[in-house]
Scaffold this motif. Structure first.
Motif, mmCIF file in Angstrom:
data_model
loop_
_atom_site.group_PDB
_atom_site.id
_atom_site.type_symbol
_atom_site.label_atom_id
_atom_site.label_comp_id
_atom_site.label_asym_id
_atom_site.label_seq_id
_atom_site.Cartn_x
_atom_site.Cartn_y
_atom_site.Cartn_z
ATOM 1 N N THR A 89 0.792 -1.135 -0.102
ATOM 2 C CA THR A 89 0.036 0.013 0.077
ATOM 3 C C THR A 89 0.823 1.268 -0.082
ATOM 4 O OG1 THR A 89 -0.113 -0.151 2.333
ATOM 5 C CG2 THR A 89 -1.979 -1.190 1.197
ATOM 6 N N GLY A 90 2.212 1.092 -0.043
ATOM 7 C CA GLY A 90 3.164 2.355 0.423
ATOM 8 C C GLY A 90 3.383 3.190 -1.157
ATOM 9 N N ASP A 91 4.217 4.104 -0.884
ATOM 10 C CA ASP A 91 3.982 4.938 -1.903
ATOM 11 C C ASP A 91 5.152 4.287 -3.167
ATOM 12 O OD1 ASP A 91 4.831 7.697 -2.936
ATOM 13 O OD2 ASP A 91 6.974 7.227 -2.612
ATOM 14 N N LEU A 92 6.269 3.622 -2.690
ATOM 15 C CA LEU A 92 7.054 2.825 -3.805
ATOM 16 C C LEU A 92 6.041 1.802 -4.653
ATOM 17 C CD1 LEU A 92 10.004 2.462 -5.304
ATOM 18 C CD2 LEU A 92 9.939 0.653 -3.704
ATOM 19 N N ARG A 97 3.599 3.768 -6.962
ATOM 20 C CA ARG A 97 4.089 4.806 -7.866
ATOM 21 C C ARG A 97 4.900 3.878 -9.035
ATOM 22 N NH1 ARG A 97 7.771 8.228 -7.528
ATOM 23 N NH2 ARG A 97 8.488 7.421 -5.405
ATOM 24 N N ARG A 130 0.032 -3.795 7.026
ATOM 25 C CA ARG A 130 -0.751 -3.815 8.314
ATOM 26 C C ARG A 130 -2.184 -3.380 8.128
ATOM 27 N NH1 ARG A 130 3.302 -0.457 11.789
ATOM 28 N NH2 ARG A 130 2.956 0.638 9.938
ATOM 29 N N ARG A 131 -2.466 -2.476 6.935
ATOM 30 C CA ARG A 131 -3.569 -1.787 7.096
ATOM 31 C C ARG A 131 -4.878 -2.982 6.864
ATOM 32 N NH1 ARG A 131 -5.166 2.661 2.431
ATOM 33 N NH2 ARG A 131 -2.806 3.051 2.482
ATOM 34 N N ASP A 154 1.356 -7.846 9.612
ATOM 35 C CA ASP A 154 2.359 -7.074 10.305
ATOM 36 C C ASP A 154 3.499 -7.858 10.229
ATOM 37 O OD1 ASP A 154 4.186 -5.777 11.952
ATOM 38 O OD2 ASP A 154 2.557 -5.258 13.488
ATOM 39 N N GLY A 155 4.662 -7.471 9.774
ATOM 40 C CA GLY A 155 5.760 -8.078 9.342
ATOM 41 C C GLY A 155 6.549 -8.669 10.700
ATOM 42 N N VAL A 179 9.544 -2.111 2.210
ATOM 43 C CA VAL A 179 9.255 -1.476 3.565
ATOM 44 C C VAL A 179 10.541 -0.873 4.184
ATOM 45 C CG1 VAL A 179 7.222 -3.206 3.949
ATOM 46 C CG2 VAL A 179 9.778 -4.001 4.633
HETATM 47 P P1 NAP Z 1 5.809 4.080 2.537
HETATM 48 O O1 NAP Z 1 4.880 4.831 1.748
HETATM 49 O O2 NAP Z 1 6.056 4.748 4.197
HETATM 50 O O3 NAP Z 1 5.324 2.695 2.633
HETATM 51 C C1 NAP Z 1 5.533 1.743 3.626
HETATM 52 C C2 NAP Z 1 4.964 0.163 3.559
HETATM 53 O O4 NAP Z 1 5.369 -0.523 4.200
HETATM 54 C C3 NAP Z 1 3.296 0.536 3.463
HETATM 55 O O5 NAP Z 1 2.595 -0.297 2.676
HETATM 56 C C4 NAP Z 1 3.152 0.191 4.948
HETATM 57 O O6 NAP Z 1 1.853 -0.153 5.178
HETATM 58 C C5 NAP Z 1 4.186 -1.120 5.217
HETATM 59 N N1 NAP Z 1 4.476 -1.342 6.370
HETATM 60 C C6 NAP Z 1 4.972 -0.522 7.276
HETATM 61 N N2 NAP Z 1 5.408 -1.219 8.675
HETATM 62 C C7 NAP Z 1 4.933 -2.561 8.277
HETATM 63 C C8 NAP Z 1 4.976 -3.720 8.933
HETATM 64 N N3 NAP Z 1 5.249 -3.726 10.182
HETATM 65 N N4 NAP Z 1 4.479 -4.884 8.538
HETATM 66 C C9 NAP Z 1 3.967 -4.951 7.268
HETATM 67 N N5 NAP Z 1 3.808 -3.964 6.342
HETATM 68 C C10 NAP Z 1 4.237 -2.669 6.941
HETATM 69 O O7 NAP Z 1 7.331 3.838 2.263
HETATM 70 P P2 NAP Z 1 7.856 3.646 0.578
HETATM 71 O O8 NAP Z 1 8.125 4.985 0.142
HETATM 72 O O9 NAP Z 1 6.738 2.777 -0.320
HETATM 73 O O10 NAP Z 1 9.190 2.862 0.809
HETATM 74 C C11 NAP Z 1 9.256 1.447 0.841
HETATM 75 C C12 NAP Z 1 10.884 1.265 0.986
HETATM 76 O O11 NAP Z 1 11.401 1.481 -0.239
HETATM 77 C C13 NAP Z 1 11.647 1.958 1.906
HETATM 78 O O12 NAP Z 1 12.735 0.950 2.340
HETATM 79 C C14 NAP Z 1 12.371 2.940 1.059
HETATM 80 O O13 NAP Z 1 13.269 3.476 1.396
HETATM 81 C C15 NAP Z 1 12.337 2.258 -0.270
HETATM 82 N N6 NAP Z 1 12.268 3.313 -1.531
HETATM 83 C C16 NAP Z 1 11.475 4.056 -1.517
HETATM 84 C C17 NAP Z 1 11.308 4.899 -2.545
HETATM 85 C C18 NAP Z 1 10.201 5.776 -3.176
HETATM 86 O O14 NAP Z 1 10.500 6.527 -4.184
HETATM 87 N N7 NAP Z 1 9.325 5.655 -2.293
HETATM 88 C C19 NAP Z 1 12.661 4.872 -3.388
HETATM 89 C C20 NAP Z 1 13.635 3.880 -3.306
HETATM 90 C C21 NAP Z 1 13.407 3.210 -2.378
HETATM 91 P P3 NAP Z 1 1.073 -0.361 6.670
HETATM 92 O O15 NAP Z 1 1.530 0.927 7.517
HETATM 93 O O16 NAP Z 1 -0.245 -0.273 6.371
HETATM 94 O O17 NAP Z 1 1.759 -1.508 7.216
#
Ligand code: NAP
Length: 482
Positions: free
Chosen positions: A19-22, A25, A51-52, A93-94, A119
């Motif tokens: 569900t996250g940003d990466l 997108r 977790r959502r 939840d991981g 994550v």
């Molecule tokens: P984000 O938007 O904060 O999303 C995090 C995701 O992880 C959400 O789906 C969240 O959903 C889930 N999550 C968090 N805690 C969890 C848990 N305990 N168990 C299971 N799921 C969990 O982060 P993001 O930007 O997508 O980034 C994810 C990873 O990719 C990070 O390591 C980041 O550094 C890396 N990254 C991101 C980008 C980018 O452009 N965004 C680029 C390069 C690398 P819930 O809260 O519902 O659990």
């Protein structure tokens, strides 16, 4: 026309952080495009996990919205429905106990299993351990981990150890999306597929090499992460280092994952420590309508850099004496990633001094428009005598290859490589650790000296000292158009 797609076997792709940003997108749009290209064969599935609390039905709505927001064109209804029918969601939840049985029930025994850890890195070890403990993975399964891979050598080693306890190195895919770019792979094709360049690819014929990755965006929205990372950890230790490896490595014996990664590792290990006066750090200041770096990270005393330029050297036969200038920053004048190989001047000019100084330059543009240009010196047309000018032999992929140039993007290519089991474009554990071993002393030096980055105006070329870094060597930066 015959399909140019390399087939893949049926798979289940589990996206933790679905569900996250990466995921929204990059990963989901990439998978939709691969689906359209016929690369989710059989009953291949994508399973989001986070977790959502969501039903699979509401997750499909979220996926549809993400595709509408992040694909260049709105997908057609029937194709979208067929793709969404391949998608499920599990609430996990991981670090918790629930949801794992639901996930196990969705996985098919006959398909390749890939677990994408989209994550934060603090969850990598827990996820790897739980996947094994729940019996969800076998020796054919793969895990994909996102950057940042560690904060320094110590944390990277601990992360590697956590993953190594559960999976073999051949099952671990550390993603650096720069390596999935078409032009980055073309760099290897140009170097090792042509006779033209390789004999000249050394300190005897090359004056210096520059790598610039410039962004116009600031760090707003990622302030917490960036305050602790800075340009050195966020860009230099991984993306820039990988580009340096590909430009500087020896020809591998074959295009095979370990042969390529062995050669990249040798480059990192040949890097000399960088002299403090060969590093310029900067921090952007506020401009009309945009906050300063310190405001973006909500820390009025932040000593974290949003810009870094450095000069480094490789201690090996090929590159002895050749400087490599690397520069990356946020809130710069243009968005541009390019590598420039600047060849030496001809040893003697038969055209006299008035013809000026001319040399060949090979420019590899990674973004915005991927392509390769070779500047060659020719006579200026006309009756004005023997005047020389440099003109580009241009190989813009979009022009040269037409629609064929519009191939898969980096995430599409890399995810499919995971399914195919091809690790060539992924970083190995020793590469990551060697990169941190080079980076750590530089960062520690700043901390010990209490080094404060130089302020620079937003939407410029960064601090003036960065130009000075090259000017004092009689050179100048290419890459950020003035
Ligand atoms: P984000 O938007 O904060 O999303 C995090 C995701 O992880 C959400 O789906 C969240 O959903 C889930 N999550 C968090 N805690 C969890 C848990 N305990 N168990 C299971 N799921 C969990 O982060 P993001 O930007 O997508 O980034 C994810 C990873 O990719 C990070 O390591 C980041 O550094 C890396 N990254 C991101 C980008 C980018 O452009 N965004 C680029 C390069 C690398 P819930 O809260 O519902 O659990």
């Amino acid at each position: 026309m015959e399909s140019r797609e390399n087939p893949v076997d049926p798979f289940d792709l589990v996206v933790f952080g679905g569900t996250g940003d990466l995921a929204q997108r990059k990963i989901l749009p990439a998978m939709f495009k691969r689906f359209c290209a016929g690369q989710m064969p059989g009953e291949s599935r994508l399973i989001g996990a986070a977790r959502r609390e969501l039903s699979s039905e509401s997750y499909r709505v979220l996926v549809g919205e993400a595709l509408a927001a992040h694909l260049p064109a709105r997908p057609d209804g029937d194709t979208l429905a067929a793709f969404l029918a391949r998608i499920d969601y599990v609430q996990i939840d991981g670090r918790g106990d629930t949801g794992w049985q639901d996930l196990a029930a969705l996985l098919c025994p006959d398909r390749i299993r890939a677990f994408y850890f989209s994550v934060g890195p603090s969850l990598f070890g827990d996820l790897a351990q739980r996947i094994r403990a729940e019996g969800l993975a076998d020796d054919q399964s793969r895990i994909v981990v996102e950057k940042p891979f560690g904060h320094d050598l110590d944390t990277a080693q601990r992360l590697n150890a956590d993953l190594d306890r559960q999976f073999m190195e051949c099952q671990i895919y550390r993603i650096d999306h720069y390596l999935g770019k078409e032009t980055v792979q073309n760099l290897m094709a140009v170097r090792f597929g042509n006779m033209l360049f390789e004999p000249l690819w050394n300190s005897q014929y090359i004056d210096h090499i520059q790598i610039t990755v410039a962004e116009t965006v600031g760090v707003a929205g990622r302030g917490d992460y960036y305050q602790n990372a800075g340009a050195m950890r966020d860009m230099m230790q991984n993306h820039m280092m990988q580009l340096l490896c590909l430009i500087a490595m020896e020809p591998p014996a074959k295009f095979d994952p370990d042969a390529v990664r062995d050669e990249k590792l040798k480059v990192i290990r040949a890097l000399d420590p960088v002299e403090p006066h060969h590093i310029i750090r900067g921090q952007y200041t506020a401009a009309e309508g945009v906050p300063s770096f310190r405001e973006d990270v909500d820390n009025p005393r932040s000593k974290t850099e949003s810009f870094i330029a450095l000069r480094c050297h490789l201690s090996n036969w090929r590159w002895a004496g050749t400087p490599f200038y690397l520069r990356t920053g946020k809130r710069l004048k243009t968005r541009s990633s390019q590598i420039t190989v600047v060849f030496k001047d001809a040893p003697h000019s038969i055209f006299g001094r008035e013809s000026g100084r001319h040399n060949n330059e090979l420019t590899i543009q990674l973004q915005p428009d991927e392509g390769i240009t070779l500047d060659v010196t020719i006579k200026e047309p006309g009756a004005g005598g023997m005047k020389l000018i440099d003109v580009p032999l241009d190989m813009s992929f979009a022009e040269a290859l037409g629609p064929e140039a519009d191939g898969p993007d980096a995430y599409e290519r890399l995810i499919m490589d995971v399914i195919r089991g091809n690790q060539t474009l992924f970083m190995r554990n020793d590469e990551v650790e060697a990169a941190w071993a080079w980076t750590d002393p530089i960062i520690k030096g700043w901390e010990l000296r209490g080094d404060v980055p130089k302020p620079y105006d937003s939407f410029t070329n960064g601090p003036d000292d960065s130009s000075q870094l090259l000017r004092r060597d009689g050179r100048e930066w290419r890459g950020i158009k003035r």
